[in-house]
Design a protein around this motif. Structure first.
Motif, PDB file in Angstrom:
ATOM      1  N   ILE A  57       0.834  -1.206   0.000  1.00 38.89           N
ATOM      2  CA  ILE A  57       0.000   0.000   0.000  1.00 38.89           C
ATOM      3  C   ILE A  57       0.868   1.256   0.000  1.00 38.89           C
ATOM      4  CG2 ILE A  57      -1.543   1.370   1.467  1.00 38.89           C
ATOM      5  CD1 ILE A  57      -3.070  -1.168   2.066  1.00 38.89           C
ATOM      6  N   LEU A  58       1.974   1.237   0.740  1.00 40.37           N
ATOM      7  CA  LEU A  58       2.884   2.384   0.735  1.00 40.37           C
ATOM      8  C   LEU A  58       3.434   2.629  -0.662  1.00 40.37           C
ATOM      9  CD1 LEU A  58       4.893   1.801   4.041  1.00 40.37           C
ATOM     10  CD2 LEU A  58       3.054   3.455   3.649  1.00 40.37           C
ATOM     11  N   ASP A  59       3.789   1.550  -1.353  1.00 45.39           N
ATOM     12  CA  ASP A  59       4.315   1.682  -2.715  1.00 45.39           C
ATOM     13  C   ASP A  59       3.255   2.218  -3.668  1.00 45.39           C
ATOM     14  OD1 ASP A  59       6.779   0.750  -1.932  1.00 45.39           O
ATOM     15  OD2 ASP A  59       6.413  -1.326  -2.549  1.00 45.39           O
ATOM     16  N   GLU A  60       2.015   1.777  -3.465  1.00 49.01           N
ATOM     17  CA  GLU A  60       0.935   2.189  -4.370  1.00 49.01           C
ATOM     18  C   GLU A  60       0.539   3.647  -4.169  1.00 49.01           C
ATOM     19  OE1 GLU A  60      -3.732   1.023  -5.432  1.00 49.01           O
ATOM     20  OE2 GLU A  60      -2.501  -0.315  -4.205  1.00 49.01           O
ATOM     21  N   ILE A  61       0.474   4.084  -2.917  1.00 45.53           N
ATOM     22  CA  ILE A  61      -0.052   5.418  -2.620  1.00 45.53           C
ATOM     23  C   ILE A  61       1.039   6.477  -2.523  1.00 45.53           C
ATOM     24  CG2 ILE A  61      -1.348   6.774  -0.906  1.00 45.53           C
ATOM     25  CD1 ILE A  61      -2.782   4.175  -0.146  1.00 45.53           C
ATOM     26  N   SER A  62       2.187   6.131  -1.953  1.00 45.79           N
ATOM     27  CA  SER A  62       3.282   7.087  -1.708  1.00 45.79           C
ATOM     28  C   SER A  62       2.765   8.320  -0.970  1.00 45.79           C
ATOM     29  CB  SER A  62       3.951   7.501  -3.019  1.00 45.79           C
ATOM     30  OG  SER A  62       4.574   6.401  -3.631  1.00 45.79           O
ATOM     31  N   PRO A  63       2.258   8.148   0.247  1.00 48.60           N
ATOM     32  CA  PRO A  63       1.682   9.286   0.976  1.00 48.60           C
ATOM     33  C   PRO A  63       2.752  10.232   1.504  1.00 48.60           C
ATOM     34  CG  PRO A  63       1.736   7.358   2.384  1.00 48.60           C
ATOM     35  CD  PRO A  63       2.205   6.903   1.021  1.00 48.60           C
ATOM     36  N   ASP A  64       2.328  11.465   1.805  1.00 50.98           N
ATOM     37  CA  ASP A  64       3.203  12.422   2.481  1.00 50.98           C
ATOM     38  C   ASP A  64       3.131  12.240   3.992  1.00 50.98           C
ATOM     39  OD1 ASP A  64       3.917  13.949   0.058  1.00 50.98           O
ATOM     40  OD2 ASP A  64       1.801  14.551   0.083  1.00 50.98           O
ATOM     41  N   ILE A  65       1.989  11.754   4.457  1.00 51.84           N
ATOM     42  CA  ILE A  65       1.778  11.602   5.890  1.00 51.84           C
ATOM     43  C   ILE A  65       0.879  10.399   6.149  1.00 51.84           C
ATOM     44  CG2 ILE A  65      -0.167  13.235   5.831  1.00 51.84           C
ATOM     45  CD1 ILE A  65       0.681  14.075   8.695  1.00 51.84           C
ATOM     46  N   ILE A  66       1.162   9.699   7.255  1.00 53.86           N
ATOM     47  CA  ILE A  66       0.369   8.537   7.663  1.00 53.86           C
ATOM     48  C   ILE A  66      -0.210   8.803   9.046  1.00 53.86           C
ATOM     49  CG2 ILE A  66       0.440   6.095   8.303  1.00 53.86           C
ATOM     50  CD1 ILE A  66       2.811   5.821   6.336  1.00 53.86           C
ATOM     51  N   TYR A  67      -1.505   8.567   9.199  1.00 52.85           N
ATOM     52  CA  TYR A  67      -2.152   8.603  10.510  1.00 52.85           C
ATOM     53  C   TYR A  67      -2.446   7.156  10.907  1.00 52.85           C
ATOM     54  CZ  TYR A  67      -2.812  13.643  10.042  1.00 52.85           C
ATOM     55  OH  TYR A  67      -2.598  15.000   9.897  1.00 52.85           O
ATOM     56  N   HIS A  68      -1.806   6.711  11.976  1.00 56.15           N
ATOM     57  CA  HIS A  68      -1.942   5.320  12.396  1.00 56.15           C
ATOM     58  C   HIS A  68      -2.997   5.223  13.487  1.00 56.15           C
ATOM     59  CE1 HIS A  68      -1.115   1.209  13.170  1.00 56.15           C
ATOM     60  NE2 HIS A  68      -0.393   1.390  14.270  1.00 56.15           N
ATOM     61  N   LEU A  69      -4.234   4.937  13.075  1.00 57.44           N
ATOM     62  CA  LEU A  69      -5.357   4.813  14.002  1.00 57.44           C
ATOM     63  C   LEU A  69      -5.685   3.363  14.347  1.00 57.44           C
ATOM     64  CD1 LEU A  69      -7.946   7.387  12.538  1.00 57.44           C
ATOM     65  CD2 LEU A  69      -6.259   7.767  14.342  1.00 57.44           C
ATOM     66  N   ALA A  70      -5.151   2.419  13.598  1.00 57.25           N
ATOM     67  CA  ALA A  70      -5.513   1.012  13.809  1.00 57.25           C
ATOM     68  C   ALA A  70      -5.079   0.566  15.207  1.00 57.25           C
ATOM     69  CB  ALA A  70      -4.847   0.138  12.751  1.00 57.25           C
ATOM     70  N   ALA A  71      -6.025   0.030  15.964  1.00 54.53           N
ATOM     71  CA  ALA A  71      -5.722  -0.383  17.340  1.00 54.53           C
ATOM     72  C   ALA A  71      -6.830  -1.249  17.899  1.00 54.53           C
ATOM     73  CB  ALA A  71      -5.554   0.852  18.237  1.00 54.53           C
ATOM     74  N   GLN A  72      -6.471  -2.032  18.912  1.00 53.25           N
ATOM     75  CA  GLN A  72      -7.467  -2.651  19.782  1.00 53.25           C
ATOM     76  C   GLN A  72      -7.608  -1.656  20.927  1.00 53.25           C
ATOM     77  OE1 GLN A  72      -9.840  -3.615  21.979  1.00 53.25           O
ATOM     78  NE2 GLN A  72      -8.137  -4.254  23.291  1.00 53.25           N
ATOM     79  N   SER A  73      -8.709  -0.901  20.945  1.00 56.17           N
ATOM     80  CA  SER A  73      -8.791   0.276  21.809  1.00 56.17           C
ATOM     81  C   SER A  73      -9.697   0.110  23.019  1.00 56.17           C
ATOM     82  CB  SER A  73      -9.263   1.485  20.993  1.00 56.17           C
ATOM     83  OG  SER A  73     -10.503   1.223  20.371  1.00 56.17           O
ATOM     84  N   SER A  74     -10.199  -1.068  23.259  1.00 58.03           N
ATOM     85  CA  SER A  74     -11.078  -1.285  24.410  1.00 58.03           C
ATOM     86  C   SER A  74     -10.272  -1.759  25.621  1.00 58.03           C
ATOM     87  CB  SER A  74     -12.153  -2.328  24.077  1.00 58.03           C
ATOM     88  OG  SER A  74     -12.810  -2.762  25.246  1.00 58.03           O
ATOM     89  N   VAL A  75     -10.409  -1.025  26.734  1.00 61.38           N
ATOM     90  CA  VAL A  75      -9.721  -1.431  27.958  1.00 61.38           C
ATOM     91  C   VAL A  75     -10.234  -2.788  28.435  1.00 61.38           C
ATOM     92  CG1 VAL A  75      -9.353  -0.877  30.396  1.00 61.38           C
ATOM     93  CG2 VAL A  75      -9.198   0.926  28.670  1.00 61.38           C
ATOM     94  N   SER A  76     -11.559  -2.978  28.408  1.00 65.07           N
ATOM     95  CA  SER A  76     -12.128  -4.240  28.891  1.00 65.07           C
ATOM     96  C   SER A  76     -11.681  -5.414  28.032  1.00 65.07           C
ATOM     97  CB  SER A  76     -13.655  -4.161  28.927  1.00 65.07           C
ATOM     98  OG  SER A  76     -14.188  -3.923  27.641  1.00 65.07           O
ATOM     99  N   VAL A  77     -11.634  -5.232  26.720  1.00 63.97           N
ATOM    100  CA  VAL A  77     -11.157  -6.301  25.832  1.00 63.97           C
ATOM    101  C   VAL A  77      -9.687  -6.592  26.090  1.00 63.97           C
ATOM    102  CG1 VAL A  77     -10.707  -6.930  23.417  1.00 63.97           C
ATOM    103  CG2 VAL A  77     -12.890  -5.884  24.050  1.00 63.97           C
ATOM    104  N   SER A  78      -8.921  -5.546  26.418  1.00 67.39           N
ATOM    105  CA  SER A  78      -7.486  -5.759  26.658  1.00 67.39           C
ATOM    106  C   SER A  78      -7.237  -6.677  27.846  1.00 67.39           C
ATOM    107  CB  SER A  78      -6.766  -4.418  26.856  1.00 67.39           C
ATOM    108  OG  SER A  78      -7.007  -3.861  28.142  1.00 67.39           O
TER     109      SER A  78
END
Length: 322
Positions: A57-78
């Motif tokens: 995907i990096l090769d295909e898009i060649s972005p200037d900036i990346i926002y990394h939002l992907a996460a397991q974000s639930s405290v209870s699930v953790s």
């Protein structure tokens, strides 16, 4: 400016897509193969546990900036799935940074979105919390986010990568899951107004003080950090002023269309609740000029109106929104 948002199917992702697009950015976004991005932008299926897919995907898009939002974000699930939480939040981040390093794309600005939960058990007198305050996470999710941030700082120093670490405090707004307090109060009120439950709202600890920021202000902070933030730097993102949960409740009830009784629910009470959590946001203000603009009252009203419209369109009580 061309942006790639990794993990854009969640609550914040849609708002960030709209914020960046309205500023004239070219926005691309990823989500898991079984997820859907409702915003109008090019989207790609991506599992961050597969480094080779990140590279493609990096090769295909060649972005200037990346926002990394992907996460397991639930405290209870953790607590229930600590290994999964560590794999996504730590190994997934390493996969992204290694994909950038191996492709010699160190100049792509990368925003690692962490959490105010990283500060954890706060020492007396520490608030407002500056970015130099020692981290003392109190749950698995917070520990993995603290680890993510430390790894980001290491890669920024060792490989001269353009990485910014964010510790975002509580943010809320329309379409947020009702596992969070503002959305929870607003949904209960909307259901009461529609006659789907008795005129009683169930609450937990109302004396705790927390910092809340509207999600629309938060994504504006992310955009400004993308434009003006200093690489290798950690930034708190929050209003910088904590309020009691009681204030949130009183505000929500002031918009209700009928009288509602408040009743404490023992199941909503936490065994240990930190009395005050409040960030120092002077660093992001100095570097970008950002400050929260949307009032708490507006956030609560907009969230309540969201639930009113949601219930009206479906006509019945709904399951948890994510």
């Amino acid at each position: 400016m061309k942006a790639l948002i990794i993990g854009a199917a969640g609550f914040v992702g849609g708002y960030l897509i709209r914020e960046l697009s309205s500023a004239g950015w070219e926005v691309h976004a990823t989500c898991l193969p079984n997820e859907h991005i409702s915003e109008d932008c090019p989207s790609y299926p991506l599992d961050i546990m597969k480094k080779e897919d990140i590279t493609a995907i990096l090769d295909e898009i060649s972005p200037d900036i990346i926002y990394h939002l992907a996460a397991q974000s639930s405290v209870s699930v953790s607590w229930k799935r600590p290994q999964l939480t560590a794999e996504i939040n730590v190994i997934g981040t390493i996969n992204l940074l290694e994909a950038l390093r191996e492709a010699k794309k160190q100049d792509i600005r990368t925003m690692l979105i962490g959490s105010g939960e990283e500060y954890g058990y706060i020492r007396e007198g520490a608030c407002p919390l500056s970015e130099s305050e020692p981290l003392n996470p109190g749950n698995i999710y917070a520990a993995t986010k603290a680890c993510q941030g430390m790894i980001g700082e290491i890669y920024a120093r060792a490989y001269r990568m353009d990485i910014i670490m964010v510790r975002a405090f509580n943010h809320s707004g329309p379409a947020q899951s009702n596992i969070f307090v503002i959305s929870d109060f607003c949904r209960q009120i909307a259901e009461i107004e529609k006659g789907l439950r008795e005129p009683v709202i169930s609450v937990g600890n109302l004396s705790a003080k927390r910092d809340f920021t509207d999600v629309r202000d938060v994504v504006r902070a992310y955009r400004l950090l993308g434009e003006k933030g200093r690489k290798g730097t950690v930034y708190n993102v929050g209003r910088g002023r904590a309020v009691e949960i009681q204030f949130i409740l009183d505000t929500a009830l002031s918009f209700a269309k009928l009288p509602i009784e408040v009743r404490q629910d023992p199941n909503r009470m936490r065994a240990s609740d930190i009395p005050l959590i409040e960030p120092d946001v002077s660093r992001i203000s100095a570097d970008t000029g950002w400050s929260a603009q949307i009032t708490m009252e507006q956030t609560v009203l907009d969230t309540l109106d969201y639930w009113r419209k949601k219930l009206m369109s479906y006509g019945t009580s709904l399951g948890t929104e994510h």
